[in-house]
Design an enzyme around this catalytic site. Structure first.
Site, mmCIF file in Angstrom:
data_model
loop_
_atom_site.group_PDB
_atom_site.id
_atom_site.type_symbol
_atom_site.label_atom_id
_atom_site.label_comp_id
_atom_site.label_asym_id
_atom_site.label_seq_id
_atom_site.Cartn_x
_atom_site.Cartn_y
_atom_site.Cartn_z
ATOM 1 N N GLY A 72 0.826 -1.207 0.000
ATOM 2 C CA GLY A 72 0.000 0.000 0.000
ATOM 3 C C GLY A 72 0.860 1.258 0.000
ATOM 4 O O GLY A 72 0.510 2.268 -0.624
ATOM 5 N N ARG A 111 -7.964 -2.602 -1.945
ATOM 6 C CA ARG A 111 -7.774 -1.505 -0.970
ATOM 7 C C ARG A 111 -8.128 -0.156 -1.604
ATOM 8 O O ARG A 111 -7.899 0.053 -2.795
ATOM 9 C CB ARG A 111 -6.341 -1.531 -0.436
ATOM 10 C CG ARG A 111 -6.093 -2.848 0.324
ATOM 11 C CD ARG A 111 -4.751 -2.903 0.948
ATOM 12 N NE ARG A 111 -4.596 -1.878 1.960
ATOM 13 C CZ ARG A 111 -3.437 -1.606 2.549
ATOM 14 N NH1 ARG A 111 -2.351 -2.282 2.214
ATOM 15 N NH2 ARG A 111 -3.359 -0.675 3.466
ATOM 16 N N ASP A 127 -0.584 -0.124 13.218
ATOM 17 C CA ASP A 127 -0.218 -1.494 12.818
ATOM 18 C C ASP A 127 -0.062 -2.430 14.018
ATOM 19 O O ASP A 127 0.056 -3.641 13.847
ATOM 20 C CB ASP A 127 1.073 -1.476 11.991
ATOM 21 C CG ASP A 127 0.879 -0.748 10.653
ATOM 22 O OD1 ASP A 127 -0.255 -0.725 10.145
ATOM 23 O OD2 ASP A 127 1.862 -0.202 10.128
HETATM 24 C C1 S3P Z 1 2.381 3.652 6.414
HETATM 25 C C2 S3P Z 1 1.273 4.246 6.920
HETATM 26 C C3 S3P Z 1 0.159 3.493 7.550
HETATM 27 C C4 S3P Z 1 0.589 2.094 7.953
HETATM 28 C C5 S3P Z 1 1.380 1.396 6.891
HETATM 29 C C6 S3P Z 1 2.617 2.207 6.513
HETATM 30 C C7 S3P Z 1 3.412 4.515 5.784
HETATM 31 O O1 S3P Z 1 -0.909 3.411 6.637
HETATM 32 O O2 S3P Z 1 -0.529 1.307 8.302
HETATM 33 O O3 S3P Z 1 1.801 0.125 7.350
HETATM 34 O O4 S3P Z 1 4.549 4.049 5.571
HETATM 35 O O5 S3P Z 1 3.098 5.672 5.477
HETATM 36 P P1 S3P Z 1 -1.959 4.634 6.494
HETATM 37 O O6 S3P Z 1 -1.160 5.843 6.255
HETATM 38 O O7 S3P Z 1 -2.824 4.338 5.313
HETATM 39 O O8 S3P Z 1 -2.716 4.641 7.788
#
Ligand code: S3P
Length: 427
Positions: free
Chosen positions: A94, A122, A313
Site C-alpha cells: 500500500g 484496498r 499497525d
Molecule cells: C504507512 C502508513 C500506515 C501504515 C502502513 C505504513 C506509511 O498506513 O498502516 O503500514 O509508511 O506511510 P496509512 O497511512 O494508510 O494509515
C-alpha cells in the site's frame, strides 16, 4: 503452513529487528526524487520494499549496489524520470502504490499501477481524489480500486483537507507538491507518522509543519540522500508483546526508530503494566534509541481515536495483550484497520476467538474481556504478514499446538521473523 508449540521459558534476549519499513520505502522513493547517487543503509530487504525498488527501476533509477546492509541508487532526478514501459506491479504494498501515485504526477506520460489480490481491494480514491483536486488526472476501476493509471503533467498546489489520518495519503500529496506550480498545504484530522516531512526537510526541501498542517513548496532539483534506517518499531512490537506475556522475560531491543508518531504501542504496553525503558541515542532526522521490556501484571486499557495513528499497525497486538489483562479493554476509532492488508478487525477477532479469548469485534475496534487462557488452534493468516506474526506470538502462550496457514506472508515485512522466533523458542 507452520506448527508452533507453547514456550516453556521467558524471552530473555537481545533481539535486533530489521530496518523500518516506512523509512525504507521513503529512502527508495526519495532517492528517485533526488538527482545523483543516494545511499540508504540498514534498509529493510523484504517483499514490500522490493516493490518500491522495482517501481523506481521502472521509472529509470539504476541500482548501483545492493547488499544486506547498503542500497545505492542513481536517479536522473524527479524531472528526469521516465514513463514505465509496462504496468507497475506493487505487490502487497500500500505504501508503494499510494506514495508512487503522487510521485508520478511529475512523470510525463502514463503510469499504470496494479497489485496483488489484497492490494486490488484496498481504497485508492483517498489518494486519486485529492490528487485530482490539484489537477492530476487518473483513471481507476469502479470503486476506485487498482489497476489505475496516473497521467503525469502540469498541476497546481492549493489546500487539501484530508478526511482520514493517513500518512500514505499525506505523503502521496506532498510528493505531488514537489512538482506542482505553487505551494501545497495538507491538513490532517489527527497527526499520522511524519517521516515524509522529516526526510524532505533533511533533504533541504522547503517544508513547514504547524500542528497537523504541512506546507511544501515546489522544487527544481533535490540533492542526493545519505540515510541510515533504524530498526522497525512495528516489527519490534511482536517481540515486546512476547516479553510482556512471558513471565520473567527481559528483552533488549537495540537501535529502534523512536519517532513519537510511531511509539504508541510502547506507551500502551506501559499503561497496561509492563515496564518499558528507552534510551535515546539520536534525534535527527529521526529519533533512534534502545528499548528494554520487562513484564508486569497486565490490566485493561482504553485506546481512542487520538491514540490510533501512533499504533495503527500494532493494535492487533494490543488486542492480544488485552486477552491476558485484568478487566475490559476497549479499542475505538480504528476503522482504518478494516482496509489494511486484510480486514484486521475481523481477522484479529477470529484468530483470538478461535484460541478461546473473549473478543467482540466492533465497526471501529474491539471490546475484550480478560484474562482468559488461550488454547492452540488452526489459524488462517489471510495472506497478511502482521496476522501471521500475531498468531505466532499468541501460540507462545497458548496451551497445545497452533497451526498457522499462510505464514509465508511474514516475508512481506519481516523475512527473518520465523527463524528468529524458532531460535528463541528452542532455547
Ligand atoms: C504507512 C502508513 C500506515 C501504515 C502502513 C505504513 C506509511 O498506513 O498502516 O503500514 O509508511 O506511510 P496509512 O497511512 O494508510 O494509515
Amino acid at each position: 503452513m507452520i506448527r508452533l508449540t507453547p514456550w516453556r521459558h521467558p524471552l530473555s534476549a537481545t533481539v535486533t529487528v530489521p530496518g523500518d519499513k516506512s523509512l525504507t520505502h521513503r529512502g527508495i522513493l526519495f532517492a528517485a526524487v533526488a538527482s545523483g547517487v543516494s545511499r540508504v543503509t540498514g534498509w529493510l530487504d523484504a517483499q514490500d520494499t522490493r516493490s518500491s525498488l522495482r517501481l523506481v527501476q521502472q521509472l529509470g533509477v539504476e541500482v548501483k549496489e545492493l547488499t544486506p546492509e547498503t542500497l545505492v541508487l542513481e536517479s536522473p532526478g524527479l524531472f528526469g524520470l521516465r514513463e514505465p514501459e509496462d504496468v507497475v506491479d506493487c505487490g502487497n504494498s500500500g505504501t508503494t502504490i499510494r506514495l508512487a501515485a503522487g510521485l508520478v504526477s511529475a512523470v510525463p506520460g502514463l503510469t499504470v499501477f496494479t497489485g496483488d489480490v489484497s492490494l486490488r481491494k484496498r481504497p485508492m480514491r483517498r489518494v486519486l481524489e485529492p490528487l485530482a483536486s490539484l489537477g492530476v488526472r487518473s483513471l481507476a476501476r469502479q470503486d476506485g480500486y487498482a489497476p489505475f493509471a496516473v497521467a503525469g503533467g502540469p498541476h497546481q498546489g492549493g489546500t487539501v483537507e484530508m478526511t482520514v489520518a493517513s500518512a500514505q495519503v499525506k505523503s502521496s500529496l506532498l510528493l505531488a507538491g514537489l512538482s506542482a506550480s505553487d505551494p501545497l498545504t495538507v491538513r490532517e484530522p489527527v497527526a499520522s507518522r511524519d517521516h515524509t516531512e522529516r526526510l524532505l526537510a533533511y533533504l533541504g526541501v522547503p517544508i513547514r509543519v504547524t500542528g497537523t498542517t504541512v506546507t511544501v513548496e515546489p522544487v527544481s532539483r533535490v540533492d542526493p540522500l545519505d540515510f541510515a534506517v533504524p530498526g522497525d518499531p512495528s516489527s519490534a512490537a511482536f517481540w515486546a508483546a512476547l516479553a510482556a506475556l512471558l513471565p520473567d522475560s527481559r528483552l533488549y531491543l537495540p537501535h529502534l526508530l523512536l519517532n513519537p508518531t510511531r511509539t504508541g504501542f510502547f506507551q500502551v504496553l506501559e499503561r497496561m503494566g509492563a515496564s518499558v525503558r528507552s534510551t535515546v541515542v539520536q534525534t535527527a532526522p529521526e529519533m533512534v534509541g534502545d528499548v528494554e521490556i520487562l513484564p508486569g501484571r497486565l490490566t485493561a486499557t482504553r485506546v481512542t481515536a487520538e491514540d490510533v495513528p501512533s499504533l495503527i499497525d500494532e493494535i492487533p497486538l494490543v488486542a492480544l495483550l488485552a486477552t491476558q489483562a485484568e478487566g475490559v479493554t476497549e479499542i475505538q476509532g480504528a476503522h482504518e484497520l478494516r482496509v489494511k492488508e486484510s480486514d484486521r478487525i475481523q481477522v484479529t477477532a477470529d484468530i483470538l476467538s478461535r484460541m478461546g479469548a473473549a473478543v467482540e469485534p466492533r465497526p471501529d475496534g474491539f471490546r475484550i474481556e480478560g484474562p482468559t487462557r488461550l488454547k492452540g488452534a488452526e489459524i488462517d493468516a489471510h495472506g497478511d504478514h502482521r496476522m501471521a506474526m500475531l498468531a505466532a506470538v499468541a501460540a507462545a502462550i497458548a496451551d497445545g499446538e497452533t497451526v498457522i496457514h499462510g505464514a509465508e506472508a511474514v516475508a512481506i515485512s519481516y523475512p527473518g521473523f520465523m527463524a528468529q522466533y524458532a531460535q528463541n523458542a528452542g532455547r
